[in-house]
Design a protein around this motif. Structure first.
Motif, PDB file in Angstrom:
ATOM      1  N   LEU A 133       0.843  -1.213   0.000  1.00  0.00           N
ATOM      2  CA  LEU A 133       0.000   0.000   0.000  1.00  0.00           C
ATOM      3  C   LEU A 133       0.874   1.256   0.000  1.00  0.00           C
ATOM      4  O   LEU A 133       0.634   2.210  -0.742  1.00  0.00           O
ATOM      5  CB  LEU A 133      -0.881  -0.026   1.254  1.00  0.00           C
ATOM      6  CG  LEU A 133      -2.010   1.008   1.282  1.00  0.00           C
ATOM      7  CD1 LEU A 133      -3.018   0.723   0.198  1.00  0.00           C
ATOM      8  CD2 LEU A 133      -2.663   1.016   2.645  1.00  0.00           C
ATOM      9  N   TYR A 181       3.853   1.485  -1.180  1.00  0.00           N
ATOM     10  CA  TYR A 181       4.483   1.625  -2.506  1.00  0.00           C
ATOM     11  C   TYR A 181       3.510   2.272  -3.473  1.00  0.00           C
ATOM     12  O   TYR A 181       3.864   3.145  -4.266  1.00  0.00           O
ATOM     13  CB  TYR A 181       4.902   0.247  -3.071  1.00  0.00           C
ATOM     14  CG  TYR A 181       5.932  -0.457  -2.228  1.00  0.00           C
ATOM     15  CD1 TYR A 181       6.917   0.277  -1.564  1.00  0.00           C
ATOM     16  CD2 TYR A 181       5.907  -1.836  -2.106  1.00  0.00           C
ATOM     17  CE1 TYR A 181       7.844  -0.367  -0.783  1.00  0.00           C
ATOM     18  CE2 TYR A 181       6.846  -2.486  -1.336  1.00  0.00           C
ATOM     19  CZ  TYR A 181       7.810  -1.743  -0.659  1.00  0.00           C
ATOM     20  OH  TYR A 181       8.723  -2.388   0.108  1.00  0.00           O
ATOM     21  N   ILE A 182       2.274   1.813  -3.369  1.00  0.00           N
ATOM     22  CA  ILE A 182       1.276   2.352  -4.302  1.00  0.00           C
ATOM     23  C   ILE A 182       1.143   3.862  -4.112  1.00  0.00           C
ATOM     24  O   ILE A 182       1.181   4.634  -5.069  1.00  0.00           O
ATOM     25  CB  ILE A 182      -0.088   1.656  -4.091  1.00  0.00           C
ATOM     26  CG1 ILE A 182      -0.002   0.196  -4.525  1.00  0.00           C
ATOM     27  CG2 ILE A 182      -1.179   2.368  -4.875  1.00  0.00           C
ATOM     28  CD1 ILE A 182      -1.071  -0.681  -3.937  1.00  0.00           C
ATOM     29  N   PHE A 183       1.061   4.235  -2.840  1.00  0.00           N
ATOM     30  CA  PHE A 183       0.964   5.664  -2.542  1.00  0.00           C
ATOM     31  C   PHE A 183       2.178   6.415  -3.028  1.00  0.00           C
ATOM     32  O   PHE A 183       2.064   7.456  -3.679  1.00  0.00           O
ATOM     33  CB  PHE A 183       0.794   5.871  -1.029  1.00  0.00           C
ATOM     34  CG  PHE A 183      -0.626   6.010  -0.642  1.00  0.00           C
ATOM     35  CD1 PHE A 183      -1.320   4.951  -0.094  1.00  0.00           C
ATOM     36  CD2 PHE A 183      -1.300   7.202  -0.852  1.00  0.00           C
ATOM     37  CE1 PHE A 183      -2.641   5.067   0.241  1.00  0.00           C
ATOM     38  CE2 PHE A 183      -2.625   7.330  -0.509  1.00  0.00           C
ATOM     39  CZ  PHE A 183      -3.306   6.255   0.027  1.00  0.00           C
ATOM     40  N   LEU A 184       3.333   5.858  -2.719  1.00  0.00           N
ATOM     41  CA  LEU A 184       4.595   6.487  -3.141  1.00  0.00           C
ATOM     42  C   LEU A 184       4.598   6.678  -4.640  1.00  0.00           C
ATOM     43  O   LEU A 184       4.905   7.751  -5.168  1.00  0.00           O
ATOM     44  CB  LEU A 184       5.781   5.612  -2.727  1.00  0.00           C
ATOM     45  CG  LEU A 184       6.552   6.085  -1.496  1.00  0.00           C
ATOM     46  CD1 LEU A 184       7.622   5.069  -1.153  1.00  0.00           C
ATOM     47  CD2 LEU A 184       7.172   7.441  -1.750  1.00  0.00           C
ATOM     48  N   ALA A 185       4.229   5.599  -5.345  1.00  0.00           N
ATOM     49  CA  ALA A 185       4.266   5.626  -6.803  1.00  0.00           C
ATOM     50  C   ALA A 185       3.336   6.701  -7.322  1.00  0.00           C
ATOM     51  O   ALA A 185       3.695   7.490  -8.196  1.00  0.00           O
ATOM     52  CB  ALA A 185       3.840   4.266  -7.346  1.00  0.00           C
ATOM     53  N   LYS A 186       2.163   6.729  -6.714  1.00  0.00           N
ATOM     54  CA  LYS A 186       1.174   7.691  -7.165  1.00  0.00           C
ATOM     55  C   LYS A 186       1.711   9.118  -7.040  1.00  0.00           C
ATOM     56  O   LYS A 186       1.679   9.902  -7.968  1.00  0.00           O
ATOM     57  CB  LYS A 186      -0.086   7.534  -6.319  1.00  0.00           C
ATOM     58  CG  LYS A 186      -1.270   8.315  -6.828  1.00  0.00           C
ATOM     59  CD  LYS A 186      -2.464   8.083  -5.963  1.00  0.00           C
ATOM     60  CE  LYS A 186      -3.011   6.688  -6.058  1.00  0.00           C
ATOM     61  NZ  LYS A 186      -3.496   6.348  -7.409  1.00  0.00           N
ATOM     62  N   PHE A 187       2.257   9.395  -5.845  1.00  0.00           N
ATOM     63  CA  PHE A 187       2.691  10.771  -5.633  1.00  0.00           C
ATOM     64  C   PHE A 187       3.992  11.080  -6.355  1.00  0.00           C
ATOM     65  O   PHE A 187       4.193  12.189  -6.810  1.00  0.00           O
ATOM     66  CB  PHE A 187       2.763  11.066  -4.126  1.00  0.00           C
ATOM     67  CG  PHE A 187       1.395  11.190  -3.549  1.00  0.00           C
ATOM     68  CD1 PHE A 187       0.582  12.247  -3.936  1.00  0.00           C
ATOM     69  CD2 PHE A 187       0.877  10.235  -2.691  1.00  0.00           C
ATOM     70  CE1 PHE A 187      -0.710  12.361  -3.456  1.00  0.00           C
ATOM     71  CE2 PHE A 187      -0.415  10.337  -2.216  1.00  0.00           C
ATOM     72  CZ  PHE A 187      -1.210  11.405  -2.600  1.00  0.00           C
ATOM     73  N   TYR A 188       4.834  10.074  -6.474  1.00  0.00           N
ATOM     74  CA  TYR A 188       6.070  10.232  -7.239  1.00  0.00           C
ATOM     75  C   TYR A 188       5.715  10.648  -8.668  1.00  0.00           C
ATOM     76  O   TYR A 188       6.259  11.589  -9.225  1.00  0.00           O
ATOM     77  CB  TYR A 188       6.810   8.891  -7.219  1.00  0.00           C
ATOM     78  CG  TYR A 188       8.038   8.818  -8.074  1.00  0.00           C
ATOM     79  CD1 TYR A 188       9.259   9.260  -7.566  1.00  0.00           C
ATOM     80  CD2 TYR A 188       7.997   8.293  -9.364  1.00  0.00           C
ATOM     81  CE1 TYR A 188      10.402   9.183  -8.332  1.00  0.00           C
ATOM     82  CE2 TYR A 188       9.129   8.220 -10.132  1.00  0.00           C
ATOM     83  CZ  TYR A 188      10.332   8.661  -9.616  1.00  0.00           C
ATOM     84  OH  TYR A 188      11.454   8.582 -10.380  1.00  0.00           O
ATOM     85  N   ASN A 189       4.774   9.934  -9.187  1.00  0.00           N
ATOM     86  CA  ASN A 189       4.326  10.206 -10.551  1.00  0.00           C
ATOM     87  C   ASN A 189       3.812  11.636 -10.696  1.00  0.00           C
ATOM     88  O   ASN A 189       4.129  12.328 -11.655  1.00  0.00           O
ATOM     89  CB  ASN A 189       3.201   9.224 -10.881  1.00  0.00           C
ATOM     90  CG  ASN A 189       2.998   9.124 -12.369  1.00  0.00           C
ATOM     91  OD1 ASN A 189       3.755   9.718 -13.120  1.00  0.00           O
ATOM     92  ND2 ASN A 189       2.001   8.386 -12.781  1.00  0.00           N
ATOM     93  N   ILE A 190       3.039  12.038  -9.707  1.00  0.00           N
ATOM     94  CA  ILE A 190       2.400  13.346  -9.826  1.00  0.00           C
ATOM     95  C   ILE A 190       3.362  14.464  -9.489  1.00  0.00           C
ATOM     96  O   ILE A 190       3.407  15.489 -10.161  1.00  0.00           O
ATOM     97  CB  ILE A 190       1.143  13.385  -8.943  1.00  0.00           C
ATOM     98  CG1 ILE A 190       0.083  12.478  -9.566  1.00  0.00           C
ATOM     99  CG2 ILE A 190       0.601  14.792  -8.829  1.00  0.00           C
ATOM    100  CD1 ILE A 190      -0.885  11.949  -8.577  1.00  0.00           C
TER     101      ILE A 190
END
Lengths: 276, 189
Positions: free
Chosen positions: B3, B5-14
């Motif tokens: 979970l 990682y998913i959050f990290l990825a999401k915000f990293y992306n944005i």
């Protein structure tokens, strides 16, 4: 992104769907945040520079806000002109105008703010309308584009310089930027700092408005995205928090219009009255 | 963990605004598009021009007029209040003066009446006294005259009687002298 993907693959090997999901979800939000073309106009080439004046979703939102403002305020004006005591919409808009005049511009700018009033009214209500329109589902957020906020900040920047120079003279204005009584040896640094200060003010304006208006939407999208990522069990939490953020965004919409106008008034006031 | 990682990825992306699709047009959130910027400025200034003419001007004018009107009305009310207070004070003064005047007039009238009355009384008394005195003196005078005539009459009668008695022995003049002297010896009353 590749680093993060690699990181996920290392810690959760074999879960390739997760990686895809992550990428997809990120794109999904980006897709909603970013601009979409509405009417494509062929780019104009000026020298080596290409200018794309296509009307996108955000420009359309700006136009909608502008048209709405023209209708509402000309209605308010005609309704107020007819009556001795304004009522309804005219009264409300007048109240807002008095708020902008007496609580935003006058305290920030001091005397001589009367002739700038139309400018600040337009600025405040334009930002407010664009911000509020963005809260209607299906609409796009005009001010969540750095280009739009940069445009608004540039207007403030040029107004500041123009009226500063007009009021104090070209040399007087730039001389007045440096605080009096500065020793000679710090002068070169001060000149650089003050010059940078001129540029950072509108930059900060642009970033502040853009970031505030973008952040709320991203958070709402992320909260809704949780439903599809974690299953339907999180629906109450997601909806609850989304609603909370949504209401918060109404506050932010008004607050950002207020702050942008207040700081613009402050900068222009400072440029015009340099002595204090 | 996943979970996170998913959050990290999401915000990293944005946060970094990286587009994962290489074919997509490279417009990230922080790239300034001149077209959009110019459109913003154009829309803003058009809006400013239109609204200045059709909205801000009339709205500000009616607002200022009303504010001025309210200010004027308040000032006028203040002025009128002062004026009214002044008039009231004047009226009070006039009333007080009239009151005083009337009291004074009444007092004066009373005094005058008293004086007149006294005068009249005195005069009447005087007149009466004078008239009584006059009457008295008149009576006295009449009495004296009556007595005198009575004396004469008696003298004559006596002379005649004596003449008759003595006849021719005595002449009239001598007789009369004697009788007058006799009569005068008679006490007056």
């Amino acid at each position: 992104m590749t680093i993060l993907t690699a990181f996920i693959q290392e810690h959760a090997p074999g879960d390739s769907t997760l990686v895809e999901k992550v990428q997809e979800d990120g794109n999904w939000i980006m897709h909603h945040i970013s601009d979409k073309p509405v009417l494509t106009i062929p780019p104009i080439h000026i020298g080596g520079f290409t200018l794309d004046l296509s009307i996108s979703m955000k420009i359309l939102m700006l136009m909608v806000a502008a048209v709405l403002m023209v209708f509402i305020f000309s209605y308010a004006a005609s309704s107020n002109r007819k009556k001795k005591h304004p009522t309804g919409l005219g009264n409300f808009m007048e109240m807002m105008m008095v708020f902008v005049r007496d609580d935003i511009v006058k305290p920030s700018m001091g005397h001589g703010s009367e002739k700038f009033m139309p400018f600040f009214f337009t600025m405040f209500f334009f930002i407010l309308f664009v911000n509020l329109i963005s809260l209607i589902p299906g609409m796009s957020t005009g001010t969540s584009s750095i280009s739009v906020t940069a445009g608004l900040a540039l207007i403030t920047f040029f107004m500041t310089q123009l009226h500063g120079i007009k009021h104090n003279g070209f040399i007087g204005y730039f001389k007045g930027l440096i605080p009096p009584g500065v020793p000679i040896f710090v002068l070169p640094i001060m000149i650089i700092i003050e010059f940078l200060g001129l540029l950072t003010k509108p930059f900060a304006l642009a970033i502040r408005l853009f970031a505030n208006m973008t952040a709320g939407h991203i958070v709402i999208y992320a909260l809704i995205g949780l439903i599809f990522m974690l299953g339907y069990a999180v629906i109450p939490v997601s909806i609850g928090f989304s609603l909370f953020i949504y209401v918060l965004e109404i506050l932010v919409a008004v607050l950002q219009a207020y702050i942008f106008t207040m700081l613009s008034a402050l900068f222009i006031g400072m440029a015009v009255h340099q002595d204090h | 963990m996943t979970l996170a990682y998913i959050f990290l990825a999401k915000f990293y992306n944005i946060i970094l605004f990286i587009s994962n699709d290489p074919h997509e047009k490279k417009d990230t959130l922080l790239s300034v598009e001149p077209g959009l910027l110019i459109w913003t400025i154009i829309i803003f200034f058009l809006l400013l021009l239109i609204l200045k003419k059709y909205a801000w001007g009339p709205l500000l004018k009616s607002l200022n007029d009303r504010e001025q009107g309210i200010k004027d009305s308040v000032e006028k009310a203040e002025y009128l209040k002062q004026e009214a207070e002044k008039i009231l004070a004047q009226n009070k003064a006039v009333l007080a003066k009239a009151d005083e005047d009337s009291r004074r007039i009444i007092t004066e009238g009373k005094e005058l009446a008293e004086k007149l009355r006294n005068e009249m009384m005195n005069k009447t008394n005087e007149d009466t006294t004078r008239m009584i005195n006059q009457a008295k003196s008149e009576i006295e005078r009449e009495k004296i005259a009556a007595l005198n005539s009575l004396k004469d009459e008696i003298a004559n009668l006596a002379v005649q009687a004596a003449g008759k008695i003595i006849d021719e022995n005595l002449d009239a003049q001598k007789q009369r002298k004697i009788i007058d002297g006799f009569i005068n010896k008679i006490p007056q009353n």
